[in-house]
Design a protein around this motif. Structure first.
Motif, PDB file in Angstrom:
ATOM      1  N   MET A   1       0.848  -1.200   0.000  1.00 36.38           N
ATOM      2  CA  MET A   1       0.000   0.000   0.000  1.00 36.38           C
ATOM      3  C   MET A   1       0.877   1.241   0.000  1.00 36.38           C
ATOM      4  N   SER A   2       0.578   2.197  -0.887  1.00 33.27           N
ATOM      5  CA  SER A   2       1.352   3.429  -0.939  1.00 33.27           C
ATOM      6  C   SER A   2       1.031   4.301   0.261  1.00 33.27           C
ATOM      7  N   ARG A   3       2.060   4.863   0.848  1.00 29.41           N
ATOM      8  CA  ARG A   3       1.903   5.770   1.984  1.00 29.41           C
ATOM      9  C   ARG A   3       2.503   7.121   1.637  1.00 29.41           C
ATOM     10  N   LYS A   4       2.014   8.163   2.287  1.00 23.95           N
ATOM     11  CA  LYS A   4       2.614   9.477   2.109  1.00 23.95           C
ATOM     12  C   LYS A   4       3.436   9.809   3.339  1.00 23.95           C
ATOM     13  N   LEU A   5       4.723  10.086   3.115  1.00 22.95           N
ATOM     14  CA  LEU A   5       5.650  10.416   4.187  1.00 22.95           C
ATOM     15  C   LEU A   5       6.174  11.831   3.985  1.00 22.95           C
ATOM     16  N   VAL A   6       6.177  12.613   5.061  1.00 29.18           N
ATOM     17  CA  VAL A   6       6.779  13.939   5.051  1.00 29.18           C
ATOM     18  C   VAL A   6       7.953  13.930   6.023  1.00 29.18           C
ATOM     19  N   VAL A   7       9.125  14.304   5.521  1.00 32.34           N
ATOM     20  CA  VAL A   7      10.338  14.315   6.343  1.00 32.34           C
ATOM     21  C   VAL A   7      10.808  15.752   6.515  1.00 32.34           C
ATOM     22  N   CYS A   8      10.686  16.267   7.717  1.00 31.97           N
ATOM     23  CA  CYS A   8      11.214  17.603   8.002  1.00 31.97           C
ATOM     24  C   CYS A   8      12.691  17.448   8.343  1.00 31.97           C
ATOM     25  N   GLY A   9      13.519  18.051   7.515  1.00 34.22           N
ATOM     26  CA  GLY A   9      14.955  17.823   7.614  1.00 34.22           C
ATOM     27  C   GLY A   9      15.399  16.779   6.607  1.00 34.22           C
ATOM     28  N   GLY A  10      14.613  16.612   5.543  1.00 35.95           N
ATOM     29  CA  GLY A  10      14.890  15.571   4.554  1.00 35.95           C
ATOM     30  C   GLY A  10      16.103  15.830   3.697  1.00 35.95           C
ATOM     31  N   SER A  11      16.677  17.025   3.773  1.00 35.55           N
ATOM     32  CA  SER A  11      17.877  17.313   2.995  1.00 35.55           C
ATOM     33  C   SER A  11      19.150  17.058   3.798  1.00 35.55           C
ATOM     34  N   GLY A  12      19.001  16.572   5.022  1.00 34.59           N
ATOM     35  CA  GLY A  12      20.153  16.372   5.895  1.00 34.59           C
ATOM     36  C   GLY A  12      20.789  15.002   5.785  1.00 34.59           C
ATOM     37  N   PHE A  13      21.802  14.782   6.603  1.00 35.96           N
ATOM     38  CA  PHE A  13      22.608  13.568   6.608  1.00 35.96           C
ATOM     39  C   PHE A  13      21.736  12.329   6.822  1.00 35.96           C
ATOM     40  N   LEU A  14      20.887  12.340   7.844  1.00 32.52           N
ATOM     41  CA  LEU A  14      19.987  11.229   8.125  1.00 32.52           C
ATOM     42  C   LEU A  14      18.685  11.349   7.344  1.00 32.52           C
ATOM     43  N   GLY A  15      18.107  12.535   7.314  1.00 30.32           N
ATOM     44  CA  GLY A  15      16.806  12.719   6.678  1.00 30.32           C
ATOM     45  C   GLY A  15      16.779  12.313   5.217  1.00 30.32           C
ATOM     46  N   SER A  16      17.871  12.609   4.487  1.00 31.46           N
ATOM     47  CA  SER A  16      17.907  12.247   3.063  1.00 31.46           C
ATOM     48  C   SER A  16      17.864  10.743   2.881  1.00 31.46           C
ATOM     49  N   ARG A  17      18.458  10.014   3.796  1.00 33.09           N
ATOM     50  CA  ARG A  17      18.462   8.551   3.691  1.00 33.09           C
ATOM     51  C   ARG A  17      17.122   7.957   4.107  1.00 33.09           C
ATOM     52  N   VAL A  18      16.422   8.626   5.012  1.00 31.91           N
ATOM     53  CA  VAL A  18      15.056   8.202   5.322  1.00 31.91           C
ATOM     54  C   VAL A  18      14.204   8.320   4.060  1.00 31.91           C
ATOM     55  N   CYS A  19      14.378   9.417   3.331  1.00 25.82           N
ATOM     56  CA  CYS A  19      13.662   9.588   2.066  1.00 25.82           C
ATOM     57  C   CYS A  19      13.996   8.446   1.109  1.00 25.82           C
ATOM     58  N   LYS A  20      15.276   8.091   1.015  1.00 27.76           N
ATOM     59  CA  LYS A  20      15.719   7.039   0.094  1.00 27.76           C
ATOM     60  C   LYS A  20      15.036   5.711   0.384  1.00 27.76           C
ATOM     61  N   TYR A  21      15.010   5.304   1.643  1.00 31.55           N
ATOM     62  CA  TYR A  21      14.427   3.999   1.971  1.00 31.55           C
ATOM     63  C   TYR A  21      12.907   4.011   1.870  1.00 31.55           C
ATOM     64  N   ALA A  22      12.298   5.169   2.077  1.00 28.92           N
ATOM     65  CA  ALA A  22      10.849   5.265   1.899  1.00 28.92           C
ATOM     66  C   ALA A  22      10.488   5.168   0.418  1.00 28.92           C
ATOM     67  N   VAL A  23      11.276   5.806  -0.442  1.00 30.05           N
ATOM     68  CA  VAL A  23      11.068   5.701  -1.887  1.00 30.05           C
ATOM     69  C   VAL A  23      11.185   4.247  -2.336  1.00 30.05           C
ATOM     70  N   ALA A  24      12.155   3.517  -1.752  1.00 28.25           N
ATOM     71  CA  ALA A  24      12.358   2.108  -2.113  1.00 28.25           C
ATOM     72  C   ALA A  24      11.133   1.261  -1.805  1.00 28.25           C
ATOM     73  N   ARG A  25      10.300   1.714  -0.871  1.00 27.08           N
ATOM     74  CA  ARG A  25       9.074   0.982  -0.533  1.00 27.08           C
ATOM     75  C   ARG A  25       7.884   1.432  -1.372  1.00 27.08           C
ATOM     76  N   GLY A  26       8.133   2.366  -2.270  1.00 25.79           N
ATOM     77  CA  GLY A  26       7.057   2.848  -3.113  1.00 25.79           C
ATOM     78  C   GLY A  26       6.202   3.923  -2.469  1.00 25.79           C
TER      79      GLY A  26
END
Length: 290
Positions: A1-26
């Motif tokens: 199931m597709s989910r919508k995730l918002v990451v505040c600080g998504g351009s940072g060292f950790l936040g950008s990688r949270v974005c990466k793994y969330a994208v990998a889940r669709g």
């Protein structure tokens, strides 16, 4: 199931990688930061954006001004707060030569009374409001960055019926950091848990993070690991003093994977310590191998 995730600080060292793994889940992923898309050389080993980055909506907003990001939370299933500061300073003042780093350190270790959380102060979320207390308008403090920004983001997320909220907390303080650093992290955890019980609060108590893309972090992680070994050998006799310096460091991708796995598991909530972070990351890795 597709989910919508918002990451505040998504351009940072950790936040950008949270974005990466969330994208990998669709998942549908939105990053919020002052810069928008990251300067990739500062968070990865390349100046070019990775392929997954094209699937993220890179938005600009000010975490200290809720009105600038509130519209971006609409329809979100999950929200992550991945922002904070290690030391206080008027960064613009330092860069422009108007204030020395020593002044920032003095402020950090100051015993002067600090403002209460924004819910107690009755801070509004109108266009002309922000969560910097008037007396520290030019100063990024532990209170407004490590605590208040998380509390107000959680408030906005709860009003949008977000189901789960991750706050990147910390494993503990360190001898070189003021006690207020970890105190404000714990205050944020407590306020979010008590004030927004309808939202699943997840508090990732991350240790020191490292990655080869930031060589300096690898050396610092080695020193932190030595502190962990010393702490184990002495059976934690110095753990209260050493704080995060006596906790095993983790690769930043491990924590990022754990964040995404925790969001996807409705049974995960509350404080998540280092061993649990590793377990969540391993669980995510096993899923990826199937």
């Amino acid at each position: 199931m597709s989910r919508k995730l918002v990451v505040c600080g998504g351009s940072g060292f950790l936040g950008s990688r949270v974005c990466k793994y969330a994208v990998a889940r669709g998942w549908d992923v939105t990053s919020i930061s002052r810069s928008g898309e990251p300067k990739w050389i500062t968070v990865t080993s390349s100046a070019a954006p990775p392929q997954w980055a094209h699937k993220v909506s890179w938005e600009r907003a000010d975490i200290l001004r809720p009105a600038t990001y509130a519209p971006l939370l609409k329809g979100a299933d999950f929200v992550v707060h991945s922002m904070g500061i290690l030391l206080e300073a008027d960064y613009k003042g330092v860069l422009q030569g108007r204030e020395s780093p020593i002044t920032g350190l003095r402020k950090a270790f100051s015993t002067a009374p600090q403002p209460g959380n924004p819910l107690e102060r009755g801070v509004k979320t109108g266009q002309d409001q922000d969560i910097r207390p008037p007396e520290t308008a030019a100063q990024l403090t532990y209170e407004n960055m490590n605590r208040d920004s998380a509390v107000m983001l959680a408030k906005e997320a709860a009003s949008e019926k977000v189901s789960a909220f991750v706050f990147i907390s910390a494993a503990g303080g360190a001898p070189v950091l003021p006690a207020r650093y970890i105190a404000t992290k714990r205050e944020a955890e407590s306020i979010v848990a008590s004030e927004f019980p309808s939202m699943r609060g997840i508090f990732m108590r991350a240790p020191f993070l490292y990655d080869n893309s930031r060589p300096i972090t690898v050396g610092m992680a080695g020193m932190t690991l030595m502190g962990k070994i010393f702490n184990d050998v002495t059976r934690g006799v110095m753990s209260g003093f050493m704080g995060a310096a006596g906790t095993k460091p983790l690769k930043v991708d491990v924590v990022a994977e754990a964040v995404v796995e925790a969001l996807g598991d409705p049974n995960v909530k509350g404080p998540i310590e280092v061993p649990e972070i590793e377990e969540l990351a391993n669980k995510a890795w096993r899923k990826g191998m199937l």
